[in-house]
Design an enzyme around this catalytic site. Structure first.
Site, mmCIF file in Angstrom:
data_model
loop_
_atom_site.group_PDB
_atom_site.id
_atom_site.type_symbol
_atom_site.label_atom_id
_atom_site.label_comp_id
_atom_site.label_asym_id
_atom_site.label_seq_id
_atom_site.Cartn_x
_atom_site.Cartn_y
_atom_site.Cartn_z
ATOM 1 N N PRO A 274 0.907 -1.324 0.044
ATOM 2 C CA PRO A 274 0.016 0.052 -0.052
ATOM 3 C C PRO A 274 0.706 1.404 0.174
ATOM 4 O O PRO A 274 0.291 2.455 0.292
ATOM 5 C CB PRO A 274 -0.833 -0.220 1.247
ATOM 6 C CG PRO A 274 0.258 -0.700 2.269
ATOM 7 C CD PRO A 274 0.729 -1.710 1.338
ATOM 8 N N CYS A 275 2.305 1.202 -0.382
ATOM 9 C CA CYS A 275 3.054 2.417 -0.310
ATOM 10 C C CYS A 275 2.319 3.624 -0.983
ATOM 11 O O CYS A 275 2.954 4.778 -0.508
ATOM 12 C CB CYS A 275 4.421 2.008 -0.393
ATOM 13 S SG CYS A 275 4.839 1.383 -1.834
#
Length: 325
Positions: A274-275
């Protein structure tokens, strides 16, 4: 080496997540992140409009105190996957959309759509309004899940282009359909009993299915997608088989095998890191606002599922409804 790096990084992020305080103040429009309460609101909206998704409680011992006990994460089961990613036709040169060329977490665009489609996409995004009485049909030249499902009977059209990440960020969403008309099927071509040649046996289409989960990541303050696959006999796929259904530019980089935080620690699933989720959502919000519209936080997960489709383009989970802003 990559797997060792991912393991070490995952452990470090688990510690960081534990130390990160729960986000209390909404920063959705400014940074594209969510509070737990906003995640639940977006999840309720997804479940209401797309009932193939449901809330789940998970392992009680792993319940997160900042989430309702009966709404720990979202789940959808038995999602069809008819093709492998290598069967898709890619065109054009590779371009890094997010992150540097050496950034393992970068989102990668592997193709370009032909024929000036971006202008039309920009125009459609700019038409979005807050008028709840009018549902705007936002369409994209990118790969559409329902389109690919409807083309199963036409071998000539089966190999379509995968979704273009850059185009999607500009447009904000893909063409959608009414969930009441969306039917998930397992399509298997059975050869005529009178034909017993080897070519007939090979003509059988073995359909994989996937279970997908969406959790809230406290460290990145965004949704996180998890998935696990099964063959036509409902036997779990191994890691390498699941990577066949992941865009090869993301396999083992953006997508890694990790332990789903709400399930027993020995149950690993593939996960989309999810960065970059907040950055992508922020760009979509800005695109809509530049067009004179406003994007409500309740739409977050519906849009999230559409841009994550670029990572797993052959898993046909997207049966969301027309947008009502």
């Amino acid at each position: 080496m990559q797997s060792v790096f991912n393991t070490v990084k995952g452990t470090a992020l688990s510690v960081a997540e534990y130390l990160t305080p729960v986000l209390k103040e909404s920063k959705f429009r400014e940074t594209g992140v969510l509070t737990p309460e906003e995640f639940v609101a977006a999840g309720d909206h997804l479940v209401h409009h797309c009932p193939t998704w449901q809330w789940a409680a998970g392992d009680e011992s792993k319940s997160k105190p900042y989430m309702p006990k009966d709404k720990q994460f979202l789940i959808t089961r038995n999602v069809a996957c008819h093709r492998r990613c290598k069967q898709m036709e890619y065109v054009g040169e590779e371009t890094i959309v997010e992150g540097g060329a050496d950034d393992d977490e970068g989102w990668v665009e592997t193709h370009h759509l032909d024929g000036g489609g971006s202008t039309e996409l920009d125009d459609k995004v700019c038409e979005m309004t807050l008028d709840s009485s009018k549902a705007d049909d936002i369409s994209s030249g990118s790969h559409n899940v329902m389109d690919s499902n409807n083309d199963d009977d036409d071998d000539d059209d089966d190999d379509g282009e995968a979704a273009d990440m850059e185009e999607f960020e500009e447009s904000g969403m893909l063409e959608m359909v009414d969930p009441a008309t969306a039917i998930i099927t397992r399509q298997v071509s059975i050869p005529d009993k009178k034909q017993t040649s080897e070519s007939d046996v090979d003509s059988v289409v073995h359909t994989r299915t996937y279970d997908l989960h969406i959790t809230y990541d406290k460290y990145y303050q965004t949704p996180r997608l998890w998935f696990v696959g099964y063959d036509e006999s409902r036997k779990p796929l191994n890691v390498e088989e699941m990577y066949e259904d992941v865009s090869q530019d993301h396999a083992k980089k953006t997508v890694t095998m990790e332990s789903q935080p709400h399930l027993p620690s020995d149950f690993n699933m593939a996960s989309v890191h999810p960065c970059k989720h907040a950055d992508i959502m922020k760009k979509i919000i800005q695109t809509v606002e530049d067009g004179g519209g406003e994007l409500g936080v309740h739409m977050y997960l519906i849009i999230f599922l559409k841009f994550v489709q670029t990572v797993i383009p052959t898993i046909e989970y997207d049966f969301t409804q027309n947008f009502t802003m």
